[in-house]
Design a protein around this motif. Sequence first.
Motif, PDB file in Angstrom:
ATOM      1  N   HIS A   8      -8.931  18.958  33.082  1.00 32.87           N
ATOM      2  CA  HIS A   8      -8.553  20.376  33.488  1.00 32.87           C
ATOM      3  C   HIS A   8      -9.432  20.695  34.453  1.00 32.87           C
ATOM      4  N   ASP A   9      -9.083  21.691  35.442  1.00 32.07           N
ATOM      5  CA  ASP A   9      -9.862  22.020  36.369  1.00 32.07           C
ATOM      6  C   ASP A   9     -10.976  22.967  35.930  1.00 32.07           C
ATOM      7  N   LEU A  10     -12.063  22.899  36.201  1.00 29.59           N
ATOM      8  CA  LEU A  10     -13.133  23.694  35.927  1.00 29.59           C
ATOM      9  C   LEU A  10     -13.893  24.443  36.885  1.00 29.59           C
ATOM     10  N   ARG A  11     -13.037  24.762  38.097  1.00 27.20           N
ATOM     11  CA  ARG A  11     -13.757  25.409  39.150  1.00 27.20           C
ATOM     12  C   ARG A  11     -13.559  27.099  38.612  1.00 27.20           C
ATOM     13  N   PRO A  12     -14.606  27.849  39.110  1.00 22.52           N
ATOM     14  CA  PRO A  12     -14.322  29.229  38.997  1.00 22.52           C
ATOM     15  C   PRO A  12     -12.903  29.708  39.154  1.00 22.52           C
ATOM     16  N   GLY A  13     -12.235  30.608  38.517  1.00 20.22           N
ATOM     17  CA  GLY A  13     -11.142  31.225  38.901  1.00 20.22           C
ATOM     18  C   GLY A  13      -9.679  30.367  38.733  1.00 20.22           C
ATOM     19  N   ALA A  14     -10.012  29.329  38.548  1.00 18.54           N
ATOM     20  CA  ALA A  14      -8.724  28.364  38.185  1.00 18.54           C
ATOM     21  C   ALA A  14      -7.766  28.771  37.455  1.00 18.54           C
ATOM     22  N   LYS A  15      -8.287  29.153  36.070  1.00 25.14           N
ATOM     23  CA  LYS A  15      -7.468  29.902  35.118  1.00 25.14           C
ATOM     24  C   LYS A  15      -6.614  30.813  35.607  1.00 25.14           C
ATOM     25  N   GLY A  16      -7.389  31.759  36.307  1.00 23.87           N
ATOM     26  CA  GLY A  16      -6.717  33.059  36.631  1.00 23.87           C
ATOM     27  C   GLY A  16      -5.538  32.761  37.700  1.00 23.87           C
ATOM     28  N   ALA A  17      -5.815  31.738  38.612  1.00 23.64           N
ATOM     29  CA  ALA A  17      -4.933  31.483  39.740  1.00 23.64           C
ATOM     30  C   ALA A  17      -3.890  30.706  38.938  1.00 23.64           C
ATOM     31  N   MET A  18      -3.927  30.050  37.776  1.00 22.10           N
ATOM     32  CA  MET A  18      -2.912  29.566  37.476  1.00 22.10           C
ATOM     33  C   MET A  18      -1.878  30.327  36.500  1.00 22.10           C
ATOM     34  N   SER A  19      -2.469  31.046  35.890  1.00 18.76           N
ATOM     35  CA  SER A  19      -1.989  32.467  35.438  1.00 18.76           C
ATOM     36  C   SER A  19      -0.997  33.103  36.281  1.00 18.76           C
ATOM     37  N   ALA A  20      -1.680  33.493  37.342  1.00 16.41           N
ATOM     38  CA  ALA A  20      -1.000  34.287  38.339  1.00 16.41           C
ATOM     39  C   ALA A  20       0.288  33.626  38.869  1.00 16.41           C
ATOM     40  N   ARG A  21      -0.071  32.282  39.050  1.00 12.28           N
ATOM     41  CA  ARG A  21       1.283  31.489  39.484  1.00 12.28           C
ATOM     42  C   ARG A  21       2.209  31.619  38.350  1.00 12.28           C
ATOM     43  N   LEU A  22       1.886  31.155  37.329  1.00 14.20           N
ATOM     44  CA  LEU A  22       2.846  31.261  36.253  1.00 14.20           C
ATOM     45  C   LEU A  22       3.664  32.583  36.125  1.00 14.20           C
ATOM     46  N   LEU A  23       2.889  33.560  36.051  1.00 11.86           N
ATOM     47  CA  LEU A  23       3.602  35.190  36.240  1.00 11.86           C
ATOM     48  C   LEU A  23       4.507  35.247  37.287  1.00 11.86           C
ATOM     49  N   SER A  24       3.950  34.934  38.386  1.00 11.82           N
ATOM     50  CA  SER A  24       5.145  35.092  39.545  1.00 11.82           C
ATOM     51  C   SER A  24       6.475  34.131  39.480  1.00 11.82           C
ATOM     52  N   VAL A  25       6.109  32.830  39.063  1.00 11.27           N
ATOM     53  CA  VAL A  25       7.350  32.187  38.934  1.00 11.27           C
ATOM     54  C   VAL A  25       8.318  32.769  37.681  1.00 11.27           C
ATOM     55  N   ALA A  26       7.585  33.217  36.812  1.00 12.86           N
ATOM     56  CA  ALA A  26       8.551  34.024  35.759  1.00 12.86           C
ATOM     57  C   ALA A  26       9.123  35.248  36.170  1.00 12.86           C
ATOM     58  N   MET A  27       8.520  36.127  36.757  1.00 14.39           N
ATOM     59  CA  MET A  27       9.040  37.138  37.672  1.00 14.39           C
ATOM     60  C   MET A  27      10.255  36.759  38.678  1.00 14.39           C
ATOM     61  N   LEU A  28      10.224  35.830  39.361  1.00 18.64           N
ATOM     62  CA  LEU A  28      11.136  35.346  40.111  1.00 18.64           C
ATOM     63  C   LEU A  28      12.275  34.850  39.571  1.00 18.64           C
ATOM     64  N   CYS A  29      12.082  33.965  38.222  1.00 19.71           N
ATOM     65  CA  CYS A  29      12.954  33.376  37.597  1.00 19.71           C
ATOM     66  C   CYS A  29      14.043  34.680  36.894  1.00 19.71           C
ATOM     67  N   ALA A  30      13.451  35.819  36.343  1.00 24.28           N
ATOM     68  CA  ALA A  30      13.962  37.116  35.868  1.00 24.28           C
ATOM     69  C   ALA A  30      14.961  37.754  36.794  1.00 24.28           C
ATOM     70  N   PHE A  31      14.106  37.771  38.047  1.00 21.16           N
ATOM     71  CA  PHE A  31      14.962  38.253  39.062  1.00 21.16           C
ATOM     72  C   PHE A  31      16.011  37.654  39.597  1.00 21.16           C
ATOM     73  N   GLN A  32      15.928  36.404  39.519  1.00 24.42           N
ATOM     74  CA  GLN A  32      17.197  35.438  39.866  1.00 24.42           C
ATOM     75  C   GLN A  32      18.305  35.674  38.767  1.00 24.42           C
ATOM     76  N   TYR A  33      17.848  35.792  37.474  1.00 27.60           N
ATOM     77  CA  TYR A  33      18.777  35.867  36.651  1.00 27.60           C
ATOM     78  C   TYR A  33      19.496  37.201  36.652  1.00 27.60           C
ATOM     79  N   TRP A  34      18.766  38.263  36.902  1.00 27.87           N
ATOM     80  CA  TRP A  34      19.297  39.634  37.230  1.00 27.87           C
ATOM     81  C   TRP A  34      20.275  39.564  38.374  1.00 27.87           C
TER      82      TRP A  34
END
Length: 87
Positions: A8-34
């Motif tokens: 896995h990626d050990l760079r600083p901020g990699a986990k936060g960037a991954m979480s932000a991408r996951l949250l953004s994709v989840a919000m886009l999916c919810a918007f598309q469903y709505w």
Amino acid sequence: MPIPGPKHDLRPGAKGAMSARLLSVAMLCAFQYWLLTSTVEAYNGGDRDIPLPALATSLVCFALGAGLVAAGELSAWRARRRPPPGA
């Protein structure tokens, strides 16, 4: 025999960037469903002007989500290709 490094990626901020991408994709999916449910409801209610703009909006959301997923995969691929520190 050297001990293999983590996969896995050990760079600083990699986990936060991954979480932000996951949250953004989840919000886009919810918007598309709505968007889908409200478009079907409006179409069944007699409003025939809604489906084409809704389709265009949904395609933009899909492209954004696919781009975010691709960016995450590219980042993970680059992290796996990077040689471990001290090697």
